[in-house]
Design a protein around this motif. Structure first.
Motif, PDB file in Angstrom:
ATOM      1  N   THR A  52      12.843  -3.142 135.940  1.00  0.00           N
ATOM      2  CA  THR A  52      12.801  -1.945 135.110  1.00  0.00           C
ATOM      3  C   THR A  52      13.379  -2.288 133.744  1.00  0.00           C
ATOM      4  OG1 THR A  52      13.102  -0.569 137.084  1.00  0.00           O
ATOM      5  CG2 THR A  52      13.432   0.486 134.949  1.00  0.00           C
ATOM      6  N   LEU A  53      12.701  -1.824 132.704  1.00  0.00           N
ATOM      7  CA  LEU A  53      13.100  -2.109 131.327  1.00  0.00           C
ATOM      8  C   LEU A  53      13.554  -0.822 130.646  1.00  0.00           C
ATOM      9  CD1 LEU A  53      10.119  -4.434 130.291  1.00  0.00           C
ATOM     10  CD2 LEU A  53      12.303  -5.086 131.333  1.00  0.00           C
ATOM     11  N   TYR A  54      14.702  -0.919 129.957  1.00  0.00           N
ATOM     12  CA  TYR A  54      15.287   0.219 129.261  1.00  0.00           C
ATOM     13  C   TYR A  54      15.488  -0.146 127.789  1.00  0.00           C
ATOM     14  CZ  TYR A  54      16.780   1.528 134.030  1.00  0.00           C
ATOM     15  OH  TYR A  54      16.836   1.824 135.376  1.00  0.00           O
ATOM     16  N   PRO A  55      15.138   0.743 126.876  1.00  0.00           N
ATOM     17  CA  PRO A  55      15.503   0.500 125.483  1.00  0.00           C
ATOM     18  C   PRO A  55      16.939   0.944 125.227  1.00  0.00           C
ATOM     19  CG  PRO A  55      14.245   2.526 125.637  1.00  0.00           C
ATOM     20  CD  PRO A  55      14.363   1.987 127.044  1.00  0.00           C
ATOM     21  N   GLU A  56      17.688   0.170 124.472  1.00  0.00           N
ATOM     22  CA  GLU A  56      19.041   0.547 124.052  1.00  0.00           C
ATOM     23  C   GLU A  56      19.059   0.547 122.532  1.00  0.00           C
ATOM     24  OE1 GLU A  56      21.742  -2.103 126.095  1.00  0.00           O
ATOM     25  OE2 GLU A  56      21.593  -0.910 127.940  1.00  0.00           O
ATOM     26  N   ILE A  57      19.217   1.727 121.962  1.00  0.00           N
ATOM     27  CA  ILE A  57      18.990   1.919 120.522  1.00  0.00           C
ATOM     28  C   ILE A  57      20.190   2.608 119.902  1.00  0.00           C
ATOM     29  CG2 ILE A  57      17.401   2.899 118.804  1.00  0.00           C
ATOM     30  CD1 ILE A  57      15.403   3.212 121.261  1.00  0.00           C
ATOM     31  N   THR A  58      20.633   2.077 118.782  1.00  0.00           N
ATOM     32  CA  THR A  58      21.689   2.711 117.990  1.00  0.00           C
ATOM     33  C   THR A  58      21.141   2.963 116.593  1.00  0.00           C
ATOM     34  OG1 THR A  58      23.366   1.477 119.222  1.00  0.00           O
ATOM     35  CG2 THR A  58      24.056   2.518 117.158  1.00  0.00           C
ATOM     36  N   THR A  59      21.419   4.148 116.064  1.00  0.00           N
ATOM     37  CA  THR A  59      20.987   4.470 114.703  1.00  0.00           C
ATOM     38  C   THR A  59      22.157   4.995 113.910  1.00  0.00           C
ATOM     39  OG1 THR A  59      20.364   6.720 115.343  1.00  0.00           O
ATOM     40  CG2 THR A  59      18.636   5.047 115.454  1.00  0.00           C
ATOM     41  N   ASP A  60      22.041   4.904 112.584  1.00  0.00           N
ATOM     42  CA  ASP A  60      23.070   5.494 111.721  1.00  0.00           C
ATOM     43  C   ASP A  60      22.695   6.948 111.448  1.00  0.00           C
ATOM     44  OD1 ASP A  60      21.121   5.523 109.781  1.00  0.00           O
ATOM     45  OD2 ASP A  60      21.927   3.819 108.657  1.00  0.00           O
ATOM     46  N   PRO A  61      23.534   7.696 110.721  1.00  0.00           N
ATOM     47  CA  PRO A  61      23.278   9.126 110.532  1.00  0.00           C
ATOM     48  C   PRO A  61      21.932   9.458 109.900  1.00  0.00           C
ATOM     49  CG  PRO A  61      25.544   8.635 109.984  1.00  0.00           C
ATOM     50  CD  PRO A  61      24.879   7.318 110.222  1.00  0.00           C
ATOM     51  N   ASP A  62      21.376   8.560 109.099  1.00  0.00           N
ATOM     52  CA  ASP A  62      20.093   8.878 108.479  1.00  0.00           C
ATOM     53  C   ASP A  62      18.890   8.396 109.301  1.00  0.00           C
ATOM     54  OD1 ASP A  62      20.051   6.174 108.083  1.00  0.00           O
ATOM     55  OD2 ASP A  62      19.958   6.247 105.888  1.00  0.00           O
ATOM     56  N   GLY A  63      19.165   7.939 110.530  1.00  0.00           N
ATOM     57  CA  GLY A  63      18.080   7.580 111.423  1.00  0.00           C
ATOM     58  C   GLY A  63      17.599   6.147 111.321  1.00  0.00           C
ATOM     59  N   THR A  64      18.348   5.302 110.640  1.00  0.00           N
ATOM     60  CA  THR A  64      17.980   3.889 110.557  1.00  0.00           C
ATOM     61  C   THR A  64      18.522   3.150 111.772  1.00  0.00           C
ATOM     62  OG1 THR A  64      18.020   3.953 108.143  1.00  0.00           O
ATOM     63  CG2 THR A  64      18.178   1.782 109.173  1.00  0.00           C
ATOM     64  N   ILE A  65      17.683   2.304 112.366  1.00  0.00           N
ATOM     65  CA  ILE A  65      18.091   1.549 113.552  1.00  0.00           C
ATOM     66  C   ILE A  65      19.103   0.492 113.153  1.00  0.00           C
ATOM     67  CG2 ILE A  65      17.285  -0.019 115.372  1.00  0.00           C
ATOM     68  CD1 ILE A  65      14.583   1.462 115.268  1.00  0.00           C
ATOM     69  N   THR A  66      20.260   0.530 113.809  1.00  0.00           N
ATOM     70  CA  THR A  66      21.295  -0.481 113.535  1.00  0.00           C
ATOM     71  C   THR A  66      21.413  -1.500 114.664  1.00  0.00           C
ATOM     72  OG1 THR A  66      22.971   0.991 114.495  1.00  0.00           O
ATOM     73  CG2 THR A  66      22.620   1.112 112.099  1.00  0.00           C
ATOM     74  N   ASP A  67      20.885  -1.164 115.843  1.00  0.00           N
ATOM     75  CA  ASP A  67      20.866  -2.126 116.956  1.00  0.00           C
ATOM     76  C   ASP A  67      19.741  -1.734 117.908  1.00  0.00           C
ATOM     77  OD1 ASP A  67      22.152  -4.405 118.401  1.00  0.00           O
ATOM     78  OD2 ASP A  67      22.338  -2.896 119.968  1.00  0.00           O
ATOM     79  N   PHE A  68      18.998  -2.738 118.363  1.00  0.00           N
ATOM     80  CA  PHE A  68      17.913  -2.481 119.306  1.00  0.00           C
ATOM     81  C   PHE A  68      17.896  -3.622 120.313  1.00  0.00           C
ATOM     82  CE2 PHE A  68      13.875  -2.036 121.283  1.00  0.00           C
ATOM     83  CZ  PHE A  68      13.353  -0.789 120.980  1.00  0.00           C
ATOM     84  N   ALA A  69      17.966  -3.264 121.595  1.00  0.00           N
ATOM     85  CA  ALA A  69      17.920  -4.271 122.653  1.00  0.00           C
ATOM     86  C   ALA A  69      17.094  -3.721 123.813  1.00  0.00           C
ATOM     87  CB  ALA A  69      19.319  -4.640 123.132  1.00  0.00           C
ATOM     88  N   ILE A  70      16.570  -4.628 124.598  1.00  0.00           N
ATOM     89  CA  ILE A  70      15.843  -4.257 125.815  1.00  0.00           C
ATOM     90  C   ILE A  70      16.646  -4.776 126.999  1.00  0.00           C
ATOM     91  CG2 ILE A  70      13.723  -4.512 127.152  1.00  0.00           C
ATOM     92  CD1 ILE A  70      12.258  -4.907 124.478  1.00  0.00           C
ATOM     93  N   ARG A  71      17.069  -3.833 127.837  1.00  0.00           N
ATOM     94  CA  ARG A  71      17.847  -4.171 129.030  1.00  0.00           C
ATOM     95  C   ARG A  71      16.916  -4.256 130.230  1.00  0.00           C
ATOM     96  NH1 ARG A  71      20.715  -0.804 132.717  1.00  0.00           N
ATOM     97  NH2 ARG A  71      20.310   0.991 131.363  1.00  0.00           N
ATOM     98  N   GLN A  72      17.087  -5.293 131.037  1.00  0.00           N
ATOM     99  CA  GLN A  72      16.256  -5.504 132.220  1.00  0.00           C
ATOM    100  C   GLN A  72      17.129  -5.455 133.469  1.00  0.00           C
ATOM    101  OE1 GLN A  72      13.084  -8.758 134.115  1.00  0.00           O
ATOM    102  NE2 GLN A  72      14.277  -9.345 132.329  1.00  0.00           N
TER     103      GLN A  72
END
Length: 846
Positions: free
Chosen positions: A452-472
């Motif tokens: 199973t694959l999960y997206p792990e996403i962090t964004t700043d207040p204006d909606g810009t992605i600051t971290d993106f990873a795929i967890r398995q």
């Protein structure tokens, strides 16, 4: 059945002792309704002085001769013939009577209720050519096969070689002497005989040969046969495969025969493919079924190269046949026919099947452990077909499509008319791709389970992605984390549609993969892992994407992306992560806009299952009412004459339970209520009658009248299903008795009776059959043919109960019965369905 088993060790030993050269098989099909005469002459070399056996499931053995000397017929035990003191070169002749079957195994005999005509066809995979002639029944003992058939002179007789001119014998019979086949395995030989009607055509192979084509069906069904369309798909498939495989079609002709009471969708007999008759459309069918027929036609055609030209050594590599044909037929359908959304269909149907199978306790690696014939009989499953096909799609993405086809072409060139193992294919792909596939093979083909694959996403207040990873993640029982080639899709709302605005493709591996390429980008409305469905893995949506997907699922522009979201929602429901009633809401709120027929069909099937078994018992009646009401409303609002309208009506009939629902069905059926564009044709009328029967609204007289109006093979199947679907316990007992207490029903009537037996509105009517099922199960397994025993093990299991009582009784039987392994596997899978339903009910209750 147990005495008919063959172990892999026995097959290895026999292969080490003998080498088969040729079979001459004379069949006399004029000896009555029960048996036919079979005289087999087999020539083979052997280790001098050695002993072995040949397989032959006989009724009566008349004579056995080895190298000119008679052998006592007591050397035959009805299943095998023992052969002692073999010479370097041997000629064996066995003259015997064999039985016709009505189980779809061996040589099946069918009498058409319309006109009394007799039709025969053979079905030999896995181990049933031995029901027709004496044979060393294992795929790596290839030989040539020359058939001589005596049959009524007015019949068509078809085998693997082109049909010769018949020699009339003066007594109303004739003899057909076929030319020897190329070197092939026994399980892909074929005999089809009877007064079939035929349409003939031809095509030109890439090597300049003229390939005769034939499409056959029974006389009483022939008017419905759309042979021109079948020829068109066949030509498209030939052109596609001959180019991609860089090898012309390997046989001399190509016949496609639609045969009665067939157990499977089709069978890849070399040059003589047999298909189930439901692919001759006598009534309206869904677009999903039309597309499925095209995929099946191209699946069997792919087997002419992968399976027939090059064959696995033993059944552990069955997946090499089936997975390849599954993948090849899908890409051929998408690229060579008008069904351009075939990969969406593959995701909606095949992958959902694969994910379900791969989460059962009986899951196994794609390359399965096959110890004997019983093992392989239960291995025609979602791993062998659908997961294997999905894994091959992943492999194509991994090595590149051009390199993949180049490797396959080299594989055919090197191993034509011989037997192979997995390593033989992978070695060619390594050469053409330059990639080491040993680790890939170990993780994908030699281990079980789905990630199973999960997206792990962090964004700043204006909606810009600051971290993106795929967890398995991986299940505890099957902890392998695998490499995946996949895409990540970005979807944004605009003009009322969710449209893909960006896509990246990457390799991931291990527990967590950072995707730095997406850092710094504006977060879209929906982020979809495994966009374009390259990888084999369940996916989850992050919370924000899930909210958008549920709110706007029907507006996602891409049919494949919609199918992925539908699939993710269903996975979460099956895994008891999402309450079943939420899934019901999602479907009823979005399904009206779905354009892909197979996605519609699969999703509606899951909707009915969720409402009947996954919803908490205290909410089930209200949910079933809401589902049927919703489907009826959808049917009334759908575009007149559309596929969606047709499907909503069919599923409304399957879900109907309340008096108002049954009134609407009765009115539709008798014509007092009409939906514009909807014709109540023969098959739909039967489906509506079965729904009325399940609601207690169809008498014997009404079913008799329907059968009198449609006294065909299909009509008989619908009629037994209608009788068995009626809700009184007496009706269930009668259905049960017709299968268990008698052994006369043919395979299709057993299957349809069982389907009616399981059709219940009040599951408690099946309570008394829990103990009865386990009381008879082992006896049925030991006394009936495999297909009939399988129909009983699966079809009469009272799964609609989905109760703790059924779970406990199943566990008790499993604890007491360590063998046979194949039967245990079927029961374990039944139990897994109950356990999943109970977990889903608990989640829905809270």
């Amino acid at each position: 059945m147990p005495g008919e088993n063959l172990t892999r060790d026995e097959a290895r030993t026999r292969k080490s002792l003998i080498h088969t050269h040729s079979y001459d098989i004379a069949l006399d099909l004029t000896r009555g309704a029960d048996v036919f005469r079979s005289t087999t002459t087999v020539r083979f070399s052997a280790e001098a002085g050695s002993s072995t056996f040949i397989d032959a499931i006989t009724h009566t053995v008349h004579a056995i001769t080895l190298n000119g000397a008679g052998i006592p017929v007591t050397a035959a035990d009805g299943t095998r013939v023992i052969l002692n003191d073999l010479a370097d070169e041997n000629e064996l002749v066995i003259d015997a009577d064999m039985r016709y079957t009505n189980t779809g195994e061996g040589l099946h005999r069918f009498v058409d209720p319309v006109d009394g005509e007799v039709y025969l066809y053979s079905q030999f995979e896995v181990p049933d050519s031995r029901r027709v002639f004496a044979v060393f029944e294992q795929p790596d003992l290839k030989a040539t096969f020359q058939f001589t058939v005596t049959a009524p002179a007015e019949w068509q007789v078809v085998s693997n070689s082109p049909t010769p001119e018949a020699v009339k014998l003066g007594d109303g019979s004739a003899r057909w002497e076929f030319a020897p086949t190329p070197v092939i395995s026994s399980y892909i030989t074929a005999i089809v005989a009877g007064p079939y009607d035929v349409v003939r055509s031809e095509l030109t192979s890439r090597d300049g040969r003229t390939i005769p084509l034939g499409v056959f069906a029974r006389k009483s069904l022939f008017a419905h046969l759309d042979a021109d369309y079948i020829f068109e798909k066949t030509r498209q498939g030939f052109a596609f495969y001959e180019e991609k495989f860089d090898r012309p079609y390997p046989f001399d002709k190509y016949d496609q025969l639609f045969v009665p009471e067939f157990n499977a969708g089709a069978m890849e007999n070399a040059g003589a493919v047999t298909f189930v008759e439901t692919y001759v459309f006598r009534s309206k069918v869904t677009d999903a079924i039309k597309e499925r027929r095209v995929v099946t036609i191209l699946h069997e055609l792919a087997h002419m190269w992968f399976g027939d030209l090059v064959t696995m050594k033993w059944w552990n590599d069955l997946w090499l046949n089936e997975s390849f044909a599954e993948w090849a037929s899908t890409i051929a359908t998408a690229e060579a026919t008008e069904w351009t959304e075939a990969w969406t269909t593959f995701q909606a149907m095949e992958k959902s099947w694969a994910y379900k199978q791969d989460q059962l306790p009986s899951t196994h690696p794609v390359v399965a452990t096959i110890n004997d014939l019983e093992d392989v009989q239960v291995n025609f499953d979602g791993i062998t077909y659908a997961k294997g096909g999905s894994v091959l799609k992943q492999l194509v993405a991994w090595v590149g499509e051009e390199a993949f086809f180049a490797g396959v072409a080299a594989y055919f060139a090197k191993h034509a008319f011989s037997n192979t193992e997995l390593a033989d294919l992978l070695s060619e792909l390594e050469v053409t791709s330059g990639r080491d596939l040993s680790e890939w093979s170990e993780k994908w083909l030699e281990t079980a389970g789905v990630n199973t694959l999960y997206p792990e996403i962090t964004t700043d207040p204006d909606g810009t992605i600051t971290d993106f990873a795929i967890r398995q993640t991986a299940p505890d029982d099957y902890p392998t984390l695998r490499p995946h080639r996949l895409a990540v899709g970005f979807y944004s709302l605009g003009d009322g549609r969710l449209v893909r605005t960006d896509r990246i493709e990457l390799d991931i591996d291990g527990a967590r993969t950072e995707v730095g390429e997406l850092v710094g980008r504006a977060r879209p409305d929906l982020i979809l892992l495994n966009d374009d469905d390259l990888a084999y893995a369940k996916i989850r949506l992050d919370d924000a994407s899930l909210h958008v997907a549920i709110e706007h699922l029907s507006t996602i522009e891409s049919p494949l992306a919609r199918a992925l979201v539908w699939g993710s929602a269903w996975d979460a429901t099956r895994d008891a992560e999402t309450p079943a009633r939420e899934y019901v809401d999602l479907v009823l709120g979005n399904i009206a806009a779905e354009t892909e027929s197979t996605t519609l069909r699969t999703t509606l099937t899951q909707l009915v299952l969720a409402s009947q078994q996954y919803v908490a018992p205290e909410h089930r009646a209200d949910t079933l009412q809401r589902v049927a009401d919703g489907l009826w409303k959808l049917a009334q609002q759908a575009s007149p004459g559309s596929d969606a309208q047709f499907q909503f009506v069919k599923f409304f009939a399957s879900a109907a339970s309340a008096p108002g629902h049954l009134d609407a069905i009765a009115a539709l059926r008798d014509g007092s209520e009409k939906l514009e564009g909807l014709e109540i044709d023969t098959d739909l009328s039967w489906e509506l009658l079965i729904a009325l029967a399940a609601g207690g609204r169809a008498s014997d007289a009404e079913i008799d009248a329907a059968l009198a109006a449609d006294n065909t093979a299909s009509g008989q199947q619908f009629a037994v299903q209608a009788r068995a679907a009626r809700p009184a316990v007496e009706d269930k007992r009668a259905a049960w008795s017709s299968i268990i207490d008698e052994d006369t029903l043919p395979n299709t009537l057993v299957a349809h009776t069982a389907a009616g037996f399981r059709r219940v509105q009040d599951p408690s009517v099946l309570d008394e059959f829990v103990d009865a099922y386990f009381d008879v199960l082992l006896g049925i397994w030991n006394s009936r043919s495999y297909k009939i025993a399988e129909h009983v093990a699966l079809g009469l299991y009272p799964s609609p109960l989905a109760s703790e009582q059924l779970r406990d009784a199943t566990e008790t039987w499993l604890e007491a019965n360590a063998e046979p392994a194949a039967l245990r596997r079927l029961v374990v899978e039944n139990l897994a369905g109950v356990e999943r339903a109970l977990a889903a009910q608990a989640r829905d209750a809270h």
